[in-house]
Motif scaffolding. Structure first.
Motif, PDB file in Angstrom:
ATOM      1  N   LYS A  37       0.828  -1.208   0.000  1.00  0.00           N
ATOM      2  CA  LYS A  37       0.000   0.000   0.000  1.00  0.00           C
ATOM      3  C   LYS A  37       0.861   1.256   0.000  1.00  0.00           C
ATOM      4  CE  LYS A  37      -4.170  -1.786   0.740  1.00  0.00           C
ATOM      5  NZ  LYS A  37      -5.221  -1.630  -0.242  1.00  0.00           N
ATOM      6  N   ASN A  38       2.171   1.087  -0.134  1.00  0.00           N
ATOM      7  CA  ASN A  38       3.104   2.190   0.041  1.00  0.00           C
ATOM      8  C   ASN A  38       3.538   2.774  -1.301  1.00  0.00           C
ATOM      9  OD1 ASN A  38       4.609   3.892   1.594  1.00  0.00           O
ATOM     10  ND2 ASN A  38       6.326   2.511   1.807  1.00  0.00           N
ATOM     11  N   THR A  39       2.601   3.238  -2.095  1.00  0.00           N
ATOM     12  CA  THR A  39       2.910   3.700  -3.439  1.00  0.00           C
ATOM     13  C   THR A  39       3.702   5.003  -3.436  1.00  0.00           C
ATOM     14  OG1 THR A  39       0.883   2.661  -4.203  1.00  0.00           O
ATOM     15  CG2 THR A  39       1.906   4.207  -5.682  1.00  0.00           C
ATOM     16  N   SER A  40       3.260   5.983  -2.682  1.00  0.00           N
ATOM     17  CA  SER A  40       3.929   7.291  -2.711  1.00  0.00           C
ATOM     18  C   SER A  40       4.778   7.568  -1.468  1.00  0.00           C
ATOM     19  CB  SER A  40       2.900   8.407  -2.835  1.00  0.00           C
ATOM     20  OG  SER A  40       2.169   8.542  -1.632  1.00  0.00           O
ATOM     21  N   LYS A  41       4.703   6.729  -0.464  1.00  0.00           N
ATOM     22  CA  LYS A  41       5.365   6.901   0.835  1.00  0.00           C
ATOM     23  C   LYS A  41       4.787   8.049   1.661  1.00  0.00           C
ATOM     24  CE  LYS A  41       9.622   4.512   0.849  1.00  0.00           C
ATOM     25  NZ  LYS A  41      10.269   4.139   2.047  1.00  0.00           N
ATOM     26  N   LYS A  42       3.759   8.693   1.159  1.00  0.00           N
ATOM     27  CA  LYS A  42       3.152   9.803   1.894  1.00  0.00           C
ATOM     28  C   LYS A  42       2.521   9.317   3.199  1.00  0.00           C
ATOM     29  CE  LYS A  42       0.102  13.743   1.178  1.00  0.00           C
ATOM     30  NZ  LYS A  42      -0.824  14.405   0.260  1.00  0.00           N
ATOM     31  N   LEU A  43       1.758   8.235   3.125  1.00  0.00           N
ATOM     32  CA  LEU A  43       1.134   7.678   4.321  1.00  0.00           C
ATOM     33  C   LEU A  43       2.201   7.120   5.262  1.00  0.00           C
ATOM     34  CD1 LEU A  43      -1.370   6.912   5.929  1.00  0.00           C
ATOM     35  CD2 LEU A  43      -1.609   4.888   4.496  1.00  0.00           C
ATOM     36  N   PRO A 100     -14.897   8.847  -6.256  1.00  0.00           N
ATOM     37  CA  PRO A 100     -13.724   9.694  -6.060  1.00  0.00           C
ATOM     38  C   PRO A 100     -13.455  10.509  -7.326  1.00  0.00           C
ATOM     39  CG  PRO A 100     -13.121   7.365  -6.034  1.00  0.00           C
ATOM     40  CD  PRO A 100     -14.592   7.435  -6.171  1.00  0.00           C
ATOM     41  N   PRO A 101     -12.933  11.724  -7.194  1.00  0.00           N
ATOM     42  CA  PRO A 101     -12.660  12.532  -8.376  1.00  0.00           C
ATOM     43  C   PRO A 101     -11.601  11.864  -9.256  1.00  0.00           C
ATOM     44  CG  PRO A 101     -12.029  13.701  -6.368  1.00  0.00           C
ATOM     45  CD  PRO A 101     -12.607  12.398  -5.959  1.00  0.00           C
ATOM     46  N   PRO A 102     -11.921  11.588 -10.513  1.00  0.00           N
ATOM     47  CA  PRO A 102     -10.970  10.896 -11.393  1.00  0.00           C
ATOM     48  C   PRO A 102      -9.614  11.590 -11.511  1.00  0.00           C
ATOM     49  CG  PRO A 102     -13.133  10.923 -12.399  1.00  0.00           C
ATOM     50  CD  PRO A 102     -13.212  11.787 -11.182  1.00  0.00           C
ATOM     51  N   SER A 103      -9.604  12.914 -11.541  1.00  0.00           N
ATOM     52  CA  SER A 103      -8.336  13.641 -11.709  1.00  0.00           C
ATOM     53  C   SER A 103      -7.384  13.427 -10.531  1.00  0.00           C
ATOM     54  CB  SER A 103      -8.601  15.125 -11.903  1.00  0.00           C
ATOM     55  OG  SER A 103      -9.291  15.645 -10.791  1.00  0.00           O
ATOM     56  N   SER A 104      -7.915  13.113  -9.355  1.00  0.00           N
ATOM     57  CA  SER A 104      -7.061  12.910  -8.178  1.00  0.00           C
ATOM     58  C   SER A 104      -6.302  11.581  -8.239  1.00  0.00           C
ATOM     59  CB  SER A 104      -7.889  12.970  -6.897  1.00  0.00           C
ATOM     60  OG  SER A 104      -8.771  11.869  -6.840  1.00  0.00           O
ATOM     61  N   LEU A 105      -6.665  10.725  -9.177  1.00  0.00           N
ATOM     62  CA  LEU A 105      -6.035   9.405  -9.282  1.00  0.00           C
ATOM     63  C   LEU A 105      -4.887   9.361 -10.285  1.00  0.00           C
ATOM     64  CD1 LEU A 105      -9.352   7.383  -9.263  1.00  0.00           C
ATOM     65  CD2 LEU A 105      -7.702   7.531  -7.401  1.00  0.00           C
ATOM     66  N   ASP A 106      -4.602  10.467 -10.972  1.00  0.00           N
ATOM     67  CA  ASP A 106      -3.627  10.463 -12.061  1.00  0.00           C
ATOM     68  C   ASP A 106      -2.234  10.010 -11.612  1.00  0.00           C
ATOM     69  OD1 ASP A 106      -3.035  10.927 -14.857  1.00  0.00           O
ATOM     70  OD2 ASP A 106      -1.808  12.609 -14.147  1.00  0.00           O
ATOM     71  N   LYS A 107      -1.705  10.604 -10.562  1.00  0.00           N
ATOM     72  CA  LYS A 107      -0.352  10.241 -10.102  1.00  0.00           C
ATOM     73  C   LYS A 107      -0.307   8.790  -9.633  1.00  0.00           C
ATOM     74  CE  LYS A 107       1.098  14.878  -8.894  1.00  0.00           C
ATOM     75  NZ  LYS A 107       1.446  15.814  -7.835  1.00  0.00           N
ATOM     76  N   TRP A 108      -1.358   8.344  -8.964  1.00  0.00           N
ATOM     77  CA  TRP A 108      -1.426   6.961  -8.504  1.00  0.00           C
ATOM     78  C   TRP A 108      -1.409   6.008  -9.695  1.00  0.00           C
ATOM     79  CZ3 TRP A 108      -4.966   2.954  -9.092  1.00  0.00           C
ATOM     80  CH2 TRP A 108      -4.816   1.872  -8.231  1.00  0.00           C
ATOM     81  N   ILE A 109      -2.145   6.346 -10.750  1.00  0.00           N
ATOM     82  CA  ILE A 109      -2.198   5.520 -11.963  1.00  0.00           C
ATOM     83  C   ILE A 109      -0.811   5.389 -12.578  1.00  0.00           C
ATOM     84  CG2 ILE A 109      -3.055   5.499 -14.352  1.00  0.00           C
ATOM     85  CD1 ILE A 109      -5.713   6.665 -13.196  1.00  0.00           C
ATOM     86  N   VAL A 110      -0.054   6.475 -12.630  1.00  0.00           N
ATOM     87  CA  VAL A 110       1.304   6.444 -13.183  1.00  0.00           C
ATOM     88  C   VAL A 110       2.208   5.593 -12.300  1.00  0.00           C
ATOM     89  CG1 VAL A 110       3.347   7.840 -13.704  1.00  0.00           C
ATOM     90  CG2 VAL A 110       1.078   8.650 -14.382  1.00  0.00           C
ATOM     91  N   ARG A 111       2.170   5.806 -10.963  1.00  0.00           N
ATOM     92  CA  ARG A 111       3.034   5.042 -10.050  1.00  0.00           C
ATOM     93  C   ARG A 111       2.740   3.552 -10.089  1.00  0.00           C
ATOM     94  NH1 ARG A 111       2.228   9.564  -6.588  1.00  0.00           N
ATOM     95  NH2 ARG A 111       0.502   8.496  -5.602  1.00  0.00           N
ATOM     96  N   LYS A 112       1.493   3.183 -10.282  1.00  0.00           N
ATOM     97  CA  LYS A 112       1.105   1.771 -10.339  1.00  0.00           C
ATOM     98  C   LYS A 112       1.364   1.133 -11.697  1.00  0.00           C
ATOM     99  CE  LYS A 112      -0.670   0.493  -6.391  1.00  0.00           C
ATOM    100  NZ  LYS A 112      -0.148  -0.637  -5.665  1.00  0.00           N
ATOM    101  N   GLY A 113       1.809   1.921 -12.669  1.00  0.00           N
ATOM    102  CA  GLY A 113       2.103   1.374 -13.991  1.00  0.00           C
ATOM    103  C   GLY A 113       0.868   1.123 -14.831  1.00  0.00           C
ATOM    104  N   LEU A 114      -0.230   1.787 -14.536  1.00  0.00           N
ATOM    105  CA  LEU A 114      -1.473   1.599 -15.272  1.00  0.00           C
ATOM    106  C   LEU A 114      -1.632   2.581 -16.430  1.00  0.00           C
ATOM    107  CD1 LEU A 114      -3.908   1.108 -12.262  1.00  0.00           C
ATOM    108  CD2 LEU A 114      -2.890  -0.663 -13.698  1.00  0.00           C
ATOM    109  N   GLN A 127      -8.578   7.323 -15.860  1.00  0.00           N
ATOM    110  CA  GLN A 127      -8.902   7.906 -14.564  1.00  0.00           C
ATOM    111  C   GLN A 127     -10.358   7.622 -14.198  1.00  0.00           C
ATOM    112  OE1 GLN A 127      -8.081  12.032 -15.166  1.00  0.00           O
ATOM    113  NE2 GLN A 127      -5.882  11.795 -14.914  1.00  0.00           N
ATOM    114  N   PHE A 128     -11.253   7.798 -15.156  1.00  0.00           N
ATOM    115  CA  PHE A 128     -12.668   7.534 -14.907  1.00  0.00           C
ATOM    116  C   PHE A 128     -12.896   6.061 -14.594  1.00  0.00           C
ATOM    117  CE2 PHE A 128     -16.704   5.942 -16.597  1.00  0.00           C
ATOM    118  CZ  PHE A 128     -17.583   6.617 -15.778  1.00  0.00           C
ATOM    119  N   LEU A 129     -12.247   5.180 -15.357  1.00  0.00           N
ATOM    120  CA  LEU A 129     -12.454   3.748 -15.160  1.00  0.00           C
ATOM    121  C   LEU A 129     -11.993   3.293 -13.772  1.00  0.00           C
ATOM    122  CD1 LEU A 129     -11.368   2.485 -18.686  1.00  0.00           C
ATOM    123  CD2 LEU A 129     -13.701   2.749 -17.808  1.00  0.00           C
TER     124      LEU A 129
END
Length: 182
Positions: A34-40, A90-104, A127-129
């Protein structure tokens, strides 16, 4: 009353809980990190607060840590959690960085392809999907924090009781010298 030994025990307890929670974020409780960005991970901390006649421990983390720990029920998949999606995803635009980090994020010839709503349209947007999937399926509880807390808490009462008794015996105002000779 000083409660110095109690404070030492509570600090050890809190440090153990945070160390185990960070391990769970990195390794994943269910094998999914669950440690994608290390922020948490970096936000986990504790504070032991001492007052005149009491002491407490406060655990701090990013707000979304509660949702990762306890999960969120989706519209179709329900979990035993106080959190749920009711009518807004959830707002689709807020998932953009997570999508990149996860390789999606989609790529073509090594370069990222368009994945945002304004570039490819609402329904084709990755992002919408992802946002719709989270809305429908929710977020499965990881218990990354709850499990180490409960495990450490089982052992806390005896150590805490012993430390509390030691602190009371050391407090000269609470037990005058002539009463302590029994």
């Amino acid at each position: 009353m000083q409660l110095k030994e109690v404070e030492v025990i509570l600090n050890k307890f809190a440090k153990y809980v945070i160390q185990q929670a960070r391990t769970n974020l990195t390794k994943g409780v269910d094998g999914k990190p669950k440690n994608t960005s290390k922020k948490l991970y970096n936000s986990l901390e504790h504070k032991v607060n001492r007052y005149k006649d009491s002491i407490d421990v406060l655990f701090l983390m990013e707000e979304y840590g509660f949702f990762q720990d306890l999960g969120v029920s989706g519209k179709k998949v329900k979990y035993d959690t106080p959190y749920s999606y009711k009518d807004k995803m959830p707002p689709p635009s807020s998932l953009d960085k997570w999508i990149v980090r996860k390789g999606l994020a989609p790529r073509k010839n090594g370069k990222f392809k368009n994945r945002t709503i304004d570039k490819v349209g609402f329904r084709k947007s990755i992002q919408f999907l992802v946002a719709r999937s989270i809305f429908m399926k929710g977020i499965k509880p990881s218990m990354f924090f709850t499990k180490p807390f409960q495990k450490a808490f089982k052992y806390l009462p005896n150590e805490l009781k012993d430390a509390f008794i030691f602190d009371i015996e050391q407090d000269k105002m609470f037990f005058p010298q002539n009463m302590n000779k029994n």
